[in-house]
Design an enzyme around this catalytic site. Structure first.
Site, PDB file in Angstrom:
ATOM      1  N   ASP A 180       2.807 -24.072 -37.140  1.00 30.31           N
ATOM      2  CA  ASP A 180       3.558 -25.214 -35.995  1.00 30.31           C
ATOM      3  C   ASP A 180       2.614 -26.642 -36.952  1.00 30.31           C
ATOM      4  OD1 ASP A 180       4.262 -23.018 -34.966  1.00 30.31           O
ATOM      5  OD2 ASP A 180       3.839 -22.668 -32.649  1.00 30.31           O
TER       6      ASP A 180
ATOM      7  N   LYS B 201       9.708 -27.195 -31.073  1.00 38.70           N
ATOM      8  CA  LYS B 201       9.072 -26.480 -29.965  1.00 38.70           C
ATOM      9  C   LYS B 201       8.753 -27.689 -29.370  1.00 38.70           C
ATOM     10  CE  LYS B 201       4.192 -25.355 -29.847  1.00 38.70           C
ATOM     11  NZ  LYS B 201       2.673 -24.761 -31.176  1.00 38.70           N
TER      12      LYS B 201
ATOM     13  N   LYS C 126      11.035 -23.096 -29.042  1.00 35.91           N
ATOM     14  CA  LYS C 126       9.963 -22.692 -28.548  1.00 35.91           C
ATOM     15  C   LYS C 126       8.974 -23.110 -27.682  1.00 35.91           C
ATOM     16  CE  LYS C 126       4.898 -21.484 -29.115  1.00 35.91           C
ATOM     17  NZ  LYS C 126       3.836 -21.634 -30.670  1.00 35.91           N
TER      18      LYS C 126
END
Length: 312
Positions: free
Chosen positions: A157, A221, A257
């Protein structure tokens, strides 16, 4: 002197050409979106569609989409080992329930998780690239990412370089994301955190989503959870629309996400509903839909079991 002038003209020409590359990408998508329209659409979805998804089955599914996260300054080898052991023990304690999708930690703990995780199918995600600020030289970000993967991270990430994005340096943004995706390679999924609370507007969130997907993001995300404003249903709605339009344009499926500020099972049901309404059933698997949270697992578990449980 004349030669200099030619160089300047040439430079301007190249610059204009570069700019057009990003403008061309944006022109294929609806970037002219108003925050008020997004708020209205989200309000409608929440009022009309959320109640039907407030079920035990959906909550079980959501539990299996959790990225169980510990990103504390106080994390240590011991605490992360204990955290991983809880995931190992969960399978025996609750054999009828799905396990969490992912354990998410800082890169320095990838090795501990990788060596102690016993449950098949749980991914190991590391926040990398100078999380949460993304303020570091690209060489440092690449090194951190490569080391995390070497130590066993199966997902990475990273945070979009927000400062570059807000100052209009789209090329700088795309180059960084692309270089980090090359470091991850084909087999390690990369999530790009847009930090939607910092880029603020629906139009910016749409553009950041598009740049990230074109540059190699496997997931987009919402947030790091470290800023004042984390995930919001409005940001989620815009990102899901971007994913849908990108899929229609390219045929490439990108995961979503939400993370940060997902504090109650109802928050989770709202995100599930937005994904279902905007993206459809194809995204309702724990591969394509994830939720980053440190506190939701116990709350969902308590609702599923009908009594207060503090397992994690």
């Amino acid at each position: 002197m004349a030669e200099n002038h030619d160089h300047t003209q040439e430079h301007q020409h190249i610059h204009a050409h570069e700019k057009s590359k990003y403008e061309q990408a944006f022109s294929k998508y609806n970037c002219d979106i108003k925050d008020s329209d997004v708020a209205e659409a989200v309000k409608k979805i929440i009022a009309e569609k959320v109640p039907e998804n407030d079920t035990l089955e959906v909550k079980k599914f959501l539990f299996g989409s959790i990225e169980l996260t510990t990103l504390k300054t106080t994390d240590s080898d011991e605490s992360v080992l204990a955290f991983t052991e809880r995931v190992n023990e969960f399978e025996n304690a609750y054999p009828a329930l799905p396990h969490v999708a992912t354990i998410c930690v800082y890169p320095c703990f990838a090795k501990i998780v990788s060596e102690s995780l016993e449950v098949d199918g749980v991914e190991i995600a590391c926040v990398s690239g100078s999380f949460p600020s993304s303020q570091a030289r690209i060489e440092v970000k690449v090194a951190e990412t490569a080391l995390a993967i070497q130590d066993g991270a199966t997902e990475i990430d990273i945070v979009l370089p927000v400062g570059k994005f807000l100052s209009g340096d789209y090329e700088g943004v795309c180059d960084e994301i692309n270089e980090l995706k090359q470091t991850c390679g084909e087999n390690v999924a990369m999530k790009v955190i847009l930090e939607t609370g910092d880029i603020v507007t629906a139009a910016n969130i749409k553009k950041a989503s598009i740049l990230s997907m074109y540059s190699g993001a496997d997931y987009i995300k919402t947030s790091t959870g470290k800023e004042k404003i984390s995930a919001t249903p409005e940001a989620a709605y815009v990102m899901c629309q971007a994913i849908k339009e990108y899929y229609d344009e390219t045929g490439i499926q990108i995961g979503f996400k939400p993370a940060g500020g997902i504090n109650t099972p109802m928050d989770a049901v709202i995100y599930y509903t937005i994904v279902k309404e905007v993206l459809g059933e194809k995204w309702l698997t724990n591969k394509w839909f994830r939720m980053g949270t440190s506190r939701l697992a116990n709350l969902l578990l308590s609702e599923i079991e009908g009594k207060e449980i503090k397992f994690f």
